[in-house]
Scaffold this motif. Structure first.
Motif, PDB file in Angstrom:
ATOM      1  N   GLN A  93       0.858  -1.188   0.000  1.00  0.00           N
ATOM      2  CA  GLN A  93       0.000   0.000   0.000  1.00  0.00           C
ATOM      3  C   GLN A  93       0.892   1.235   0.000  1.00  0.00           C
ATOM      4  O   GLN A  93       0.992   1.951   0.983  1.00  0.00           O
ATOM      5  N   ASP A  94       1.591   1.437  -1.090  1.00  0.00           N
ATOM      6  CA  ASP A  94       2.555   2.523  -1.168  1.00  0.00           C
ATOM      7  C   ASP A  94       2.051   3.701  -1.988  1.00  0.00           C
ATOM      8  O   ASP A  94       2.284   4.846  -1.652  1.00  0.00           O
ATOM      9  N   LEU A  95       1.386   3.402  -3.078  1.00  0.00           N
ATOM     10  CA  LEU A  95       1.008   4.457  -4.006  1.00  0.00           C
ATOM     11  C   LEU A  95      -0.431   4.878  -3.789  1.00  0.00           C
ATOM     12  O   LEU A  95      -1.277   4.082  -3.399  1.00  0.00           O
ATOM     13  N   GLY A 127       1.422   9.401  -6.146  1.00  0.00           N
ATOM     14  CA  GLY A 127       2.669   9.369  -5.393  1.00  0.00           C
ATOM     15  C   GLY A 127       2.499   8.657  -4.079  1.00  0.00           C
ATOM     16  O   GLY A 127       1.495   7.969  -3.836  1.00  0.00           O
ATOM     17  N   THR A 128       3.488   8.856  -3.211  1.00  0.00           N
ATOM     18  CA  THR A 128       3.455   8.197  -1.915  1.00  0.00           C
ATOM     19  C   THR A 128       3.131   9.178  -0.789  1.00  0.00           C
ATOM     20  O   THR A 128       3.098   8.793   0.356  1.00  0.00           O
ATOM     21  N   TYR A 129       2.912  10.425  -1.115  1.00  0.00           N
ATOM     22  CA  TYR A 129       2.655  11.516  -0.171  1.00  0.00           C
ATOM     23  C   TYR A 129       3.888  11.810   0.672  1.00  0.00           C
ATOM     24  O   TYR A 129       4.420  12.911   0.618  1.00  0.00           O
ATOM     25  N   VAL A 130       4.325  10.831   1.451  1.00  0.00           N
ATOM     26  CA  VAL A 130       5.590  10.980   2.168  1.00  0.00           C
ATOM     27  C   VAL A 130       6.621  10.238   1.337  1.00  0.00           C
ATOM     28  O   VAL A 130       6.381   9.113   0.945  1.00  0.00           O
ATOM     29  N   PHE A 134       5.719   4.156   6.109  1.00  0.00           N
ATOM     30  CA  PHE A 134       5.124   5.463   6.330  1.00  0.00           C
ATOM     31  C   PHE A 134       5.271   5.899   7.781  1.00  0.00           C
ATOM     32  O   PHE A 134       5.099   7.049   8.111  1.00  0.00           O
ATOM     33  N   ASN A 135       5.552   4.955   8.660  1.00  0.00           N
ATOM     34  CA  ASN A 135       5.409   5.244  10.070  1.00  0.00           C
ATOM     35  C   ASN A 135       6.703   5.567  10.786  1.00  0.00           C
ATOM     36  O   ASN A 135       6.700   5.926  11.930  1.00  0.00           O
ATOM     37  N   THR A 136       7.809   5.381  10.101  1.00  0.00           N
ATOM     38  CA  THR A 136       9.052   5.677  10.796  1.00  0.00           C
ATOM     39  C   THR A 136       9.979   6.458   9.883  1.00  0.00           C
ATOM     40  O   THR A 136      10.040   6.216   8.685  1.00  0.00           O
ATOM     41  N   SER A 137      10.669   7.398  10.458  1.00  0.00           N
ATOM     42  CA  SER A 137      11.596   8.183   9.663  1.00  0.00           C
ATOM     43  C   SER A 137      12.899   7.426   9.488  1.00  0.00           C
ATOM     44  O   SER A 137      13.768   7.828   8.746  1.00  0.00           O
TER      45      SER A 137
END
Lengths: 305, 978
Positions: free
Chosen positions: B438-440, B452-455, B959-962
């Motif tokens: 669930q990337d795009l 896009g992926t937003y982040v 998406f959840n970790t930098s």
């Protein structure tokens, strides 16, 4: 033809400049984007996220205990296999709790609570312009710019607020009190012009979304000043009780309709009697004298000038 | 004469086919003398004008009632003017001067008295004197001559009815194809057969040997050849159909993706089965499966519908609007991909409305699309470019600014030019549906929406490269192949991938000696139309670390040598070494031809110590069903319960993993025993190791019960199990589960063993295994590495003489005394067998590098030097030898269900294992692949693959970790050359 072409070219060049500058600035520091927010009526220019000091994956966000109860209540309204349907109310609640905007972690938290992939939440949050994805003032002041309000002077309202607050659409005052925005029709055309103010100072419980109608530029300024000083300005029309034909502010100040002119012109023209055609029983021969009309609605303004 | 009012030509000029020419002859003394104005001829011309919609022109003559003159005129009109229809008026009565019928009969070869009878019958309804008329008709060559009454009123009365049969009559005479305006006269054409799409294909599934169909003509597409087959045998019909076809297939030839969705047809007059409905496409009745879309109906009718967002392997989005068609009684054009076809629906795809609608859509799409085709890598194979040739305008009306969208960074494989995006969302749907990541997504709305992926984050799929093929424009292109080639410069060869054991079908595109890119090839039974990122992007590894000359180590390190020297060096190295002291190890990429050649040679040398570097040696190869995927890949799609034992299909065979995900989407249940992994679909994790297997033996509840009660249960043993020391006892446990839960039953074999290297199954099929006595062999003094770089250290003692034959300088070559340069899979025509036992062949895409030789010829040459010549001199001879040892290796592309032999093998296995009482260790099961991107010499030499590994270390994968790093439970670690 030539002139037209040149004008168009100039406008195009201006826009290129704007986009270029916004991209430059964007890399440096979070600033407000001014009129660039044209496209979405929102102060969020970009539909992608860039990490900034106050909005990144490590920005803390979690629902409060009280709000978790609300979340549970909200989720109970949807079938368990359609939990994701609650994404909009949940985002709304997160926005109210988070001083009016959705940080990346707020969206991620909603995704986590709903068990849906974060990208699906971002899709929703970017679609609706009422979700703010960047930091916003405590009061989101939105000026209606649609035709009826515009005809009744919304541009003057905008100019007055702009001059008074020193910010344009999409920008936030330095003290973080106000963000100015432009909205499309909010359905209060009878009392045009109007502004809507989203009050994010009191969290989820105390959130209010107030309409201030029948505004003169001075009214608009005094409303934001009242808000700044913590007072509660009168909501709704500033000059009449509801939406009765009592006058208008089209000239920049409230001009009441004379008492005897509060009726429709045709009523007056027919000598104080309701003009036809009227409903009648076709099976009977119509009486020569028309039946008595409805009693006159006596209305007046609650705030005479 | 009122020729100004009576047209001499008419019909729609755009109509295809030849223009029809008509002759109109007024036979009258007085009219020819000018005594009165001829009204009859103009009446006939007026009729033509009203009735005929196809293009026509007429020759109009007025002549006196002279038999000779009439004959002369009729001959001229038929033979010189080339009229397909000549109508006369007047001169059919009983008066002495009335001689038109006689003149007609005189010039005709054959008479058609039926017309005369029909006309008299019609006139008799109006006037009794009709019986006095002597009209007739006849054929002269390819012309029909018809006598009509003399009076304008009578002419219209008769011709209105008579004309119904004339277009068909002219068609039968191989004349032009005449169409009529149906409100005036309805042309009658009998015998149009109904076309029914076969049920399996009405849903849009392509097959090999597709057939497009127009009314009379079939087109078979086999390979790149279009064959035209006329079924009716009429030259005219065939020509007309060919014209129509040229229009419809033009776009198909440009892009093979069009043809993939064109549906095979069979012509049958049989009535529709109850699950079919009949709809009409452009006036042609078509029977399709209930629930099909309008687009499927059009496909079944052989009508191509342009499309961008629709893809038959993805869900329907309906957002590009390119596939608009007209449906009768619908006020607006309809998006055919999303509209279900209803019985009796009348669909038009060639009307002016449809054309206008599609042109409008195209104009909108082009508003924001940049005009950068000259620098776009999609140029030349772009759907938008192709379709704009049909529906695009040469100028735009849009004068505002085009929007610009910032490019996204999806990682080292997929290049994005987001301004080119037309928002078809194929990539979004592929990622979330097929790849299961669930990337795009599409963020923003309206004009501001963007894909896009937003982040910013890595696209974390092993199948991500497929979005490049799916993207109908140049928004997503190949990053490694950016700006390296134009597609029309490339030479394509259909081949097979060797990066895993699945044998995905690929197309190798090359320019000169260089492989420029690799694309998937459609094979429904193997890879559908997907390939993994490794298969697609590892090709740059073919250009690095290559061995292109023989090398010999004479104490100074490896030095260049001639072939003769190198082979002599091998001979010298073999001196004094007995067969038992030799060892041959086949590598991951060895092909069947070189394996059999090496086996034959080693056997001649008296050596039977034949190993594969895929580790285990004791797998019994006597029964094929013991080591194959017995269910077959297409069979697995019918499974409902799947258990994976010690396998991570996401890295071992990503395309198989997509199939398993599809299974889950269709309601299948999956479970794993082994590491708890993110397999892109939910599954139950039953345990880490052997104890979970023991648990399955309790069939009363849990997954044991589930397997037992399933309709089509499947157990897949992963290569990770086969690499373990205690594989014997684990396999025996699996066998017990298979027997207890009845995974193998009537017409269903659910026991599968999966491999991870392309050479493994062929080696087992050919018996490239250590013999029983090799267990007692002394440490080898001579080791022959056939492309083996992953051998175990103890298999190659430090004092052994090592020969390495292969194409990359890696671990094997570094250890070798003699290096013999072989060829990679793109440089040879070789046989590989995939893990379901399907033999497939690669083809030569580029020539071998430098002095390198095809692998089996190297072994053959060595045998000559050793004075033990192998009995084959050509590729055909080797393949004949392959066929002797394992006949299925010559049945390329086919799959035979392996014989199960009633589970005899299990019993033998159990009996053998009875002596070995060692219980399985408690170690958790592991996948055999630690790092998906670095598995063999080619991928290890590839910079692109290295970048993929690096990207997972520096780019966010979640998406959840930098924190950058491996995706959750993905299992990629640093280094890991194995």
């Amino acid at each position: 033809m030539l002139r037209q072409g040149l004008t168009r070219l100039a406008a195009a060049a201006l826009r290129v400049q704007e986009v270029a500058s916004c991209q430059q600035v964007q890399a440096q520091a979070p600033v407000t984007w001014g009129r660039l927010a044209m496209a979405t009526n929102s102060h969020d220019i970009f539909n992608v996220h860039r990490h900034s000091p106050d909005n990144n994956l490590d920005t803390p966000f979690d629902f409060t205990e009280a709000n978790y109860e609300l979340v549970t209540e909200l989720l109970s309204r949807y079938p368990t296999n359609y939990r994701q349907s609650a994404v909009i109310p949940l985002l709304d609640m997160a926005q109210k709790q988070n001083q009016g905007w959705l940080s990346l972690s707020a969206m991620n938290k909603c995704a986590e609570v709903l068990g849906m992939p974060p990208i699906r939440v971002y899709e929703v949050a970017t679609f609706y312009t009422m979700f703010n994805r960047s930091k916003i003032g405590k009061y989101h002041v939105m000026v209606c710019g649609t035709t009826p309000c515009m005809l009744c002077g919304s541009r003057k309202i905008h100019a007055a607020l702009r001059d008074h607050l020193g910010i344009d659409f999409g920008e936030t005052t330095k003290d973080g009190m106000f963000t100015l925005g432009e909205m499309e029709c909010m359905g209060a055309c009878v009392n045009a012009p109007m502004i809507a103010v989203a009050d994010y100072t009191r969290g989820v419980e105390g959130f209010s979304y107030g309409y201030f109608e029948d505004l003169t530029p001075q009214d608009a300024v005094s409303i934001v000043e009242d808000l700044r000083s913590g007072k509660s300005p009168v909501k709704g029309s500033q000059y009449r009780s509801k939406a009765e034909p009592a006058g208008n502010v089209g000239t920049g100040k409230w001009v009441p309709v004379p008492q005897n002119l509060t009726q429709t012109l045709t009523f007056e023209a027919s000598g104080g009697k309701p003009p036809g055609p009227r409903c009648r029983d076709l099976d009977f021969e119509a009486p020569k004298d028309p039946p008595a009309g409805p009693p006159n609605a006596k209305t007046g303004s609650n705030k005479p000038v | 004469m009122s020729t100004s009012q009576s047209p001499l030509a008419g019909g729609n000029n755009a109509t295809n086919g030849d223009k029809a020419r008509f002759g109109v002859v007024t036979v009258s003394d007085r009219a020819s003398a000018g005594t009165y104005e001829d009204l009859s001829g103009p009446a006939i011309l007026k009729f033509f004008d009203e009735a005929i919609s196809s293009s026509w022109e007429a020759v109009y003559r007025i002549i006196p009632d002279e038999k000779a003159q009439i004959e002369k005129e009729l001959k001229t009109l038929c033979d010189v003017e080339g009229c397909c229809l000549v109508v006369t008026t007047g001169g059919t009565g009983p008066a002495p001067r009335d001689v038109t019928p006689e003149a007609t009969e005189a010039v005709c070869d054959r008479l058609m008295p039926g017309y005369g009878e029909q006309m008299r019958a019609i006139s008799l309804r109006h006037v009794p004197t009709a019986v006095l008329s002597r009209q007739t008709a006849g054929l002269r060559g390819k012309s029909l001559i018809l006598n009509l009454p003399g009076k304008p009123k009578a002419i219209r009365e008769t011709i209105d009815e008579v004309f119904a049969s004339i277009p068909y009559c002219i068609e039968l005479m191989e004349g032009p194809y005449i169409t009529t305006n149906e409100h005036v006269v309805k042309a009658f054409r009998p015998g149009k057969k109904k076309i029914r799409a076969s049920p399996s294909l009405a849903n849009g599934g392509p097959t090999n040997g597709q057939r497009l169909c127009t009314s009379q003509l079939h087109v078979r597409r086999q390979g790149h050849v279009l064959t035209l087959v006329s079924e009716s045998g009429h030259r005219q019909a065939a020509r007309r159909a060919a014209n129509a076809l040229r229009r419809t297939v033009a776009c198909a030839e440009v892009d093979s993706r069009f043809l993939q969705t064109s549906v095979a047809l069979q012509q049958e007059a049989a009535p529709a089965p109850s699950d079919h409905i009949e709809v009409e496409v452009n006036g042609q009745p078509v029977q399709i499966l209930k629930g099909s879309t309008v687009m499927a109906a059009c496909d079944a009718a052989g009508v191509d519908i342009p499309r961008f967002c629709y893809h038959h392997r993805l869900s329907i989005a309906g957002n590009c609007r390119m596939c608009l068609v007209e449906v009768a009684k619908s006020p607006k054009p309809v998006a055919s991909c999303a509209m279900p076809a209803a019985p009796g629906m009348k669909i038009k795809t060639d009307s002016a409305l449809v054309k206008k609608a599609r042109e409008g859509v195209m104009e909108f799409l082009l508003i924001n699309h940049p005009l950068d085709c000259p620098i776009c890598d999609q140029g030349g194979e772009c759907d938008l470019q192709d379709q704009s040739m049909h529906f695009g305008s040469d100028r735009g009306r849009f004068t505002e600014m085009k929007r610009a969208v910032k490019d996204k960074n999806l990682g080292p494989l997929v290049k994005t030019v987001m301004t080119r995006c037309i928002h078809c969302t194929r990539c979004v749907r592929f990622a979330s549906e097929v790849a299961g990541v669930q990337d795009l997504g599409m963020t923003g709305r309206g004009n501001n929406s963007e894909i896009g992926t937003y982040v910013e984050k890595l696209m974390t799929s092993e199948l991500s490269g497929n979005v490049i093929d799916l993207c109908p424009v140049g928004a997503l292109t190949s990053k490694p192949a950016a700006f390296t080639a134009r597609n029309w410069e490339l030479r394509s060869v259909e081949s097979v991938d060797t990066s895993d054991a699945m044998g995905c079908n690929i197309r190798v595109d090359s320019r000169g000696n260089e492989v420029m890119r690799i694309l998937p090839r459609l094979n429904e039974d193997v890879n559908e139309e997907w390939i993994s990122d490794k298969a697609r992007f590892q090709y740059d590894g073919l250009k690095r670390q290559r061995l292109d000359v023989p090398l010999v180590n004479r104490g100074q390190g490896l030095e260049r040598a001639h072939w003769a020297d190198a082979l002599t060096a091998v001979q010298a190295g073999l001196k004094g070494i007995k067969g038992n002291e030799m060892r041959a190890i086949a590598g991951k990429l060895a092909d069947a031809e070189s394996i059999i050649a090496l086996k034959d040679l080693m056997n001649r040398l008296g050596c039977s110590n034949l190993y594969s570097d895929a580790g285990f040696a004791d797998l019994d190869a006597d029964v094929r069903s013991n080591y194959l995927m017995n269910t077959s890949l297409s069979g697995i799609s019918q499974a409902d319960v799947v258990l994976l034992v010690g396998s991570n299909p996401r890295t071992e065979a990503p395309v198989l993993n997509a199939r398993l995900r599809k299974l889950w989407l269709e309601g299948g249940q999956l479970a794993t025993i082994g590491p708890d992994l993110d397999l892109t679909y939910p599954h139950e994790h039953l345990g880490e190791g052997a104890p979970a297997l023991a648990e399955l033996l309790k069939t009363g509840s849990g997954w044991g019960k589930k397997l037992k009660e399933a309709k089509n249960p499947v157990i897949i043993v992963g290569p990770g199990i086969l690499h373990r020391q205690d594989r014997g006892s684990i396999l025996q446990k699996v066998h017990e589960v298979v027997e207890k839960t009845g995974v193998v039953r009537d017409n269903w074999n659910g026991y599968n063993v999966m491999h991870d290297s392309a050479s493994r199954v062929a080696a087992l099929d050919l018996g490239f295994l250590p013999s029983a006595r090799s267990a007692s062999a002394p440490p080898p003094k001579f080791v022959y590495l056939l492309g083996s770089d992953d051998f175990a250290e103890e298999d190659v003692p430090a004092d052994a003489f090592v020969v390495y034959q292969g194409h990359h300088g890696d671990r094997g070559a570094a250890r070798a005394n003699v290096v013999l340069p072989g060829t990679a899979y793109t440089e040879k025509a070789a046989t590989y067998v995939n893990f379901e036992g399907r033999a497939q062949r690669t083809k030569v895409a580029v020539p071998p590098l430098g002095d390198a030789r095809e692998d089996w010829t190297i072994v053959r040459a060595l045998s000559e030097v050793l004075d033990l010549p192998l009995p084959y001199d050509s590729r055909a001879d080797v393949r004949a030898r392959l066929g002797d040892v394992a006949p299925h290796l010559t049945r390329v592309g086919e799959w035979d269900a392996p014989l199960w032999l009633n589970g005899q093998y299990f019993k033998a296995f159990a009996a053998r294992a009875a002596g070995d009482k060692a219980a399985p260790s408690q170690d958790p099961f592991q996948s055999s692949i630690e790092n998906f991107y670095l598995t063999d010499v080619i991928s290890r030499s590839s910079q692109t693959m290295a970048k993929c590994v690096q990207a997972r270390e520096v780019m966010p994968t979640s998406f959840n970790t930098s924190q950058p790093g491996p995706a959750p439970s993905y299992g990629v670690n640093k280094g890991g050359a194995k």
